[in-house]
Design a protein around this motif. Structure first.
Motif, PDB file in Angstrom:
ATOM      1  N   UNK A 144       2.102  -8.225  26.604  1.00  0.00           N
ATOM      2  CA  UNK A 144       2.721  -8.389  25.293  1.00  0.00           C
ATOM      3  C   UNK A 144       2.635  -9.863  24.899  1.00  0.00           C
ATOM      4  N   UNK A 145       1.386 -10.321  24.612  1.00  0.00           N
ATOM      5  CA  UNK A 145       1.199 -11.737  24.324  1.00  0.00           C
ATOM      6  C   UNK A 145       1.995 -12.149  23.088  1.00  0.00           C
ATOM      7  N   UNK A 146       2.729 -13.230  23.198  1.00  0.00           N
ATOM      8  CA  UNK A 146       3.532 -13.696  22.063  1.00  0.00           C
ATOM      9  C   UNK A 146       2.885 -14.894  21.398  1.00  0.00           C
ATOM     10  N   UNK A 147       1.932 -15.465  22.112  1.00  0.00           N
ATOM     11  CA  UNK A 147       1.250 -16.643  21.585  1.00  0.00           C
ATOM     12  C   UNK A 147      -0.208 -16.547  21.984  1.00  0.00           C
ATOM     13  N   UNK A 148      -1.103 -16.968  21.107  1.00  0.00           N
ATOM     14  CA  UNK A 148      -2.504 -17.076  21.501  1.00  0.00           C
ATOM     15  C   UNK A 148      -2.930 -18.535  21.369  1.00  0.00           C
ATOM     16  N   UNK A 149      -3.946 -18.879  22.144  1.00  0.00           N
ATOM     17  CA  UNK A 149      -4.451 -20.250  22.128  1.00  0.00           C
ATOM     18  C   UNK A 149      -5.749 -20.280  21.333  1.00  0.00           C
ATOM     19  N   UNK A 150      -5.841 -21.214  20.368  1.00  0.00           N
ATOM     20  CA  UNK A 150      -7.076 -21.315  19.581  1.00  0.00           C
ATOM     21  C   UNK A 150      -7.543 -22.776  19.559  1.00  0.00           C
ATOM     22  N   UNK A 210       9.475 -15.210  30.423  1.00  0.00           N
ATOM     23  CA  UNK A 210       9.330 -16.196  29.351  1.00  0.00           C
ATOM     24  C   UNK A 210       8.912 -17.525  29.952  1.00  0.00           C
ATOM     25  N   UNK A 211       7.764 -18.048  29.490  1.00  0.00           N
ATOM     26  CA  UNK A 211       7.243 -19.242  30.137  1.00  0.00           C
ATOM     27  C   UNK A 211       7.256 -20.478  29.238  1.00  0.00           C
ATOM     28  N   UNK A 212       7.838 -20.371  28.055  1.00  0.00           N
ATOM     29  CA  UNK A 212       8.002 -21.584  27.250  1.00  0.00           C
ATOM     30  C   UNK A 212       9.027 -21.318  26.154  1.00  0.00           C
ATOM     31  N   UNK A 213       9.607 -22.397  25.620  1.00  0.00           N
ATOM     32  CA  UNK A 213      10.567 -22.219  24.525  1.00  0.00           C
ATOM     33  C   UNK A 213       9.936 -21.491  23.332  1.00  0.00           C
ATOM     34  N   UNK A 214       8.682 -21.822  23.028  1.00  0.00           N
ATOM     35  CA  UNK A 214       8.029 -21.183  21.870  1.00  0.00           C
ATOM     36  C   UNK A 214       7.915 -19.673  22.089  1.00  0.00           C
ATOM     37  N   UNK A 215       7.633 -19.286  23.326  1.00  0.00           N
ATOM     38  CA  UNK A 215       7.502 -17.863  23.640  1.00  0.00           C
ATOM     39  C   UNK A 215       8.857 -17.173  23.496  1.00  0.00           C
ATOM     40  N   UNK A 262      12.163 -22.182  33.054  1.00  0.00           N
ATOM     41  CA  UNK A 262      12.874 -23.454  33.244  1.00  0.00           C
ATOM     42  C   UNK A 262      14.153 -23.431  32.418  1.00  0.00           C
ATOM     43  N   UNK A 263      15.061 -24.356  32.700  1.00  0.00           N
ATOM     44  CA  UNK A 263      16.290 -24.425  31.894  1.00  0.00           C
ATOM     45  C   UNK A 263      15.984 -24.680  30.413  1.00  0.00           C
ATOM     46  N   UNK A 264      14.919 -25.450  30.133  1.00  0.00           N
ATOM     47  CA  UNK A 264      14.586 -25.724  28.724  1.00  0.00           C
ATOM     48  C   UNK A 264      14.236 -24.407  28.008  1.00  0.00           C
ATOM     49  N   UNK A 265      13.461 -23.575  28.685  1.00  0.00           N
ATOM     50  CA  UNK A 265      13.108 -22.264  28.109  1.00  0.00           C
ATOM     51  C   UNK A 265      14.350 -21.380  27.994  1.00  0.00           C
ATOM     52  N   UNK A 266      15.205 -21.433  29.009  1.00  0.00           N
ATOM     53  CA  UNK A 266      16.437 -20.624  28.968  1.00  0.00           C
ATOM     54  C   UNK A 266      17.304 -21.065  27.787  1.00  0.00           C
ATOM     55  N   UNK A 276      18.515 -18.484  20.456  1.00  0.00           N
ATOM     56  CA  UNK A 276      18.230 -17.369  19.541  1.00  0.00           C
ATOM     57  C   UNK A 276      18.865 -16.069  20.024  1.00  0.00           C
ATOM     58  N   UNK A 277      19.855 -16.198  20.845  1.00  0.00           N
ATOM     59  CA  UNK A 277      20.670 -15.027  21.179  1.00  0.00           C
ATOM     60  C   UNK A 277      20.087 -14.127  22.245  1.00  0.00           C
ATOM     61  N   UNK A 278      19.112 -14.636  23.020  1.00  0.00           N
ATOM     62  CA  UNK A 278      18.536 -13.801  24.078  1.00  0.00           C
ATOM     63  C   UNK A 278      19.245 -14.111  25.399  1.00  0.00           C
ATOM     64  N   UNK A 279      19.771 -13.108  26.074  1.00  0.00           N
ATOM     65  CA  UNK A 279      20.427 -13.366  27.355  1.00  0.00           C
ATOM     66  C   UNK A 279      19.398 -13.558  28.463  1.00  0.00           C
ATOM     67  N   UNK A 280      19.608 -14.553  29.305  1.00  0.00           N
ATOM     68  CA  UNK A 280      18.667 -14.815  30.398  1.00  0.00           C
ATOM     69  C   UNK A 280      19.310 -14.382  31.708  1.00  0.00           C
TER      70      UNK A 280
END
Ligand code: SAH
Length: 515
Positions: free
Chosen positions: A287-293, A442-447, A473-477, A483-487
C-alpha cells in the motif's frame, strides 16, 4: 530450439503453489525476458514484480472484476503474440502439467509451429506437504502417493475415477480440486472399503501466510471442514503419513505467521520488506503512500554535480539521495571519481549500504539515525567547510539549521521528488474494513500524514484495534499522533530492521491481542 527471429517463444511456466519464493530459477529468468505474461488466478501477484512485461490475468476469482479468457482464446493469444516475434510467458499456478491444462496449451503451440518450452513448477501437493509437515512417502508409513482430481463427482457413473482401486491404494492419496465434493469423496472411499478412521487432512492456501491445516479422520473431516469454513484452493490428503505433522510442522511456527502487514514504502523499494515479511511468515500487503520520482528540474542537480569539487562534504539522509545522485552522475557520462576529494556522511546503515553499491565508503555514520544525531556527529568536523546535501523535494530542515549553527556552509539540491499516492489500493481498504490488516508500518512523517489523509473515515476506529501502527522513529510517531493516528510501537533503532523488531516484540508480548 529454433532460432527463427521472426517468431517469438512461449514459455509455459509453473509459478509454484503460492509462496512467491518457490518459483524456479528458470521461471524467474523467463519472467525477466517476457514481453507478455498471461497468468492464472492461482498465481501470486507478487511474482509480477519480477517482470517489466505487460501482465494480464486470464481468470478471475469470485468478486474480482475482470474478463475471463477461455482456453481457446488463451491459446490464440499465445500463438498470435509469439508470431509477432515476442516472448510470451504463460504463468500457471503450481506445475503447468499437473491438473493445469498446460499440455493442451503445449499441443496448440506445437500444432501452430510455435517454439515453446515447459518450465515445471512446485505443484501444490508437494509444497503443501512440505509446509504442513506431512511427507506423503514417509518410509514407514507409505510407499506410494497418488495425485487425484476431486473435480469429478464420484457418485456419477460417468466418473472416470475408480474408487474401488483408490480405496485399496497402498499409499497416500492427495485430491486436488476436491473441497466442494469432500463429503462424497470421503463417503465413496469408505463405501469401497477404506476404514473410516484413516487419517485425513485438508490443507487450505498452502504455503501462504493464510495457510490452514485441519487433521482428523476420513469419516469426520468433511464436517470439520464445514465447521471451520475452509475455502479453495485446498487439498485433501488421506493416509497414515499425516500423523507426523505434529512433530515437523514448521511454517505455522514462523514468528509472524498469518499476520497481514501493510508496507507503505514506494513499490520499487519494497523488495526488502516483502522478503522480510515472507521470511517471518507474514503476508505483505502493498500500500505505497509515496512514490519517488526524478526532480522536476534535473538541470539543478546537473549543475551541482558540475560544482562538486567546490565542496568538502557530501551528506546523505536516504538511500534515494545516494542513488539519485550517483545514477545521475553516471547518466551524464561521469563516474564516482567526481567525489574522490569529498568526505561522505550517511544518516544510517542503509544509506551507507547504498554508497557501497557504488563502491564508496561512508566516512561518517552517526550512532543513532535521526537528522539531529547526524548533525551532532558532523559538528566537530565541519567548521568552515562546504557541505552539499542532495535531498528530497520535501522533508525536515533540521540538518540545514544545525550545520549552519556549526559554522558550516551548507547547500542543498533536490535530487529526487516525493509524490503522494492518490489513493490506497482496494485490497488494503478491503482488509482494513474486514479487520484483517494486522499492521501498517510507517517509515517517515510524510508517510504517516499521507496515511491519515487517505484513510476512509469508516475504518479509523479499527486503528489501534484490529489494525496496529508501528513507527520507525519518535519523529514519525509524533507526526502520526498529530494527525490522530494511534501508534502501537516505535522502533528502538530507527531503521527498517528496528521497525521489524518492534513489531516482533509487540506480537510476542503476552499482552498483545491474540487472534
Ligand atoms: N497446476 C496446479 C493445480 C491446478 S488445479 C498445481 O500444480 O498445483 C487447482 C487445484 O490445485 C486447487 O483446487 C487446489 O486443490 C490445488 N491448489 C493449488 N494451489 C493450492 C494451494 N496453495 N493450497 C492448496 N491447494 C492448492
Amino acid at each position: 530450439m529454433s532460432v527463427n527471429k521472426q517468431v517469438g517463444r512461449v514459455f509455459l511456466v509453473g509459478a509454484g503453489p503460492g509462496d512467491p519464493r518457490l518459483l524456479t530459477v528458470r521461471g524467474l529468468w523467463c519472467l525477466r525476458q517476457a514481453d507478455l505474461v498471461l497468468y492464472d488466478g492461482l498465481v501470486n501477484p507478487l511474482l509480477l514484480r519480477e517482470t517489466s512485461a505487460a501482465a494480464e490475468r486470464t481468470s478471475r476469482a469470485a468478486g474480482v472484476d475482470g474478463r475471463r479468457l477461455d482456453q481457446e482464446e488463451i491459446n490464440r493469444r499465445l500463438i498470435a503474440t509469439a508470431r509477432e516475434g515476442k516472448t510470451v510467458v504463460r504463468l500457471k499456478g503450481g506445475d503447468p502439467f499437473v491438473f493445469g491444462r498446460g499440455s493442451e496449451e503445449a499441443a496448440a503451440l506445437a500444432e501452430a509451429g510455435i517454439p515453446f518450452e515447459v518450465v515445471p513448477g512446485v505443484t501444490a501437493a508437494v509444497a503443501a506437504g512440505a509446509y504442513a509437515g506431512i511427507s506423503f512417502t514417509h518410509r514407514e508409513l507409505s510407499s506410494a502417493v497418488a495425485f487425484v482430481t476431486g473435480h469429478e463427482d464420484p457418485v456419477k457413473p460417468s466418473s472416470r475415477l475408480d474408487y474401488e482401486s483408490l480405496a485399496r491404494f497402498p499409499g497416500t492419496l492427495v485430491f486436488y480440486m476436491g473441497l466442494d465434493r469432500l463429503p462424497e469423496i470421503a463417503k465413496s472411499l469408505i463405501e469401497h472399503g477404506m476404514p473410516g478412521d484413516t487419517p485425513a487432512a485438508v490443507i487450505c492456501k498452502a504455503t501462504l501466510p493464510a495457510q490452514r491445516t485441519l487433521t482428523g479422520t476420513l469419516d469426520g473431516i468433511a464436517t470439520q471442514v464445514q465447521a471451520a469454513g475452509l475455502k479453495p484452493p485446498s487439498l485433501i490428503i488421506v493416509g497414515e503419513c499425516i500423523s507426523q505433522r505434529e512433530h515437523i510442522a514448521w511454517f505455522e511456527q514462523c514468528p509472524l505467521f498469518g499476520q497481514r502487514i501493510g508496507i507503505t514504502r514506494p513499490l520499487k523499494q519494497a523488495g526488502n520488506e516483502i522478503e522480510r515479511c515472507l521470511d517471518l511468515g507474514a503476508q505483505p500487503v502493498l500500500m505505497p503512500l509515496i512514490e519517488i520520482k526524478p526532480p522536476d528540474d534535473p538541470g539543478l542537480l546537473d549543475a551541482a554535480i558540475a560544482r562538486l569539487n567546490e565542496f568538502d562534504w557530501l551528506v546523505f539522509t536516504s538511500v534515494n539521495g545516494v542513488r539519485a545522485l550517483f545514477d545521475r552522475i553516471w547518466e551524464i557520462g561521469l563516474d564516482s571519481r567526481v567525489v574522490s576529494r569529498l568526505k561522505l556522511a550517511a544518516i544510517g546503515p542503509a544509506t551507507a549500504e547504498a554508497l557501497h553499491e557504488y563502491r564508496l565508503r561512508a566516512d561518517l555514520v552517526p550512532e543513532s539515525y535521526r537528522s539531529e544525531d547526524l548533525a551532532s556527529a558532523m559538528t566537530p568536523h565541519v567548521k568552515g567547510q562546504r557541505v552539499l546535501w542532495p535531498r528530497a523535494s520535501r522533508g525536515r530542515d533540521v540538518l540545514i539549521e544545525s550545520l549552519t549553527a556549526a559554522e558550516a556552509q551548507i547547500e542543498t539540491v533536490v535530487a529526487y521528488r516525493h509524490c503522494d499516492a492518490e489513493s490506497l489500493p482496494d485490497q488494503a481498504i478491503e482488509l482494513l474494513e474486514a479487520g484483517q490488516l494486522d499492521w501498517i508500518l510507517l517509515s517517515s512523517p510524510a508517510i504517516a500524514r499521507r496515511l491519515s489523509a487517505l484513510l476512509p473515515d469508516a475504518v479509523r476506529p479499527q486503528l489501534g484495534q484490529s489494525t496496529r501502527l508501528a513507527a520507525i522513529s519518535p519523529v514519525t510517531a509524533d507526526a502520526a499522533h498529530e494527525c490522530g493516528l494511534p501508534i502501537a510501537t516505535v522502533a528502538e533503532t530507527f531503521t527498517w530492521e528496528g521497525l521489524w523488531e518492534s513489531v516482533l516484540k509487540a506480537v510476542q508480548s503476552p499482552f498483545a491481542p491474540r487472534k
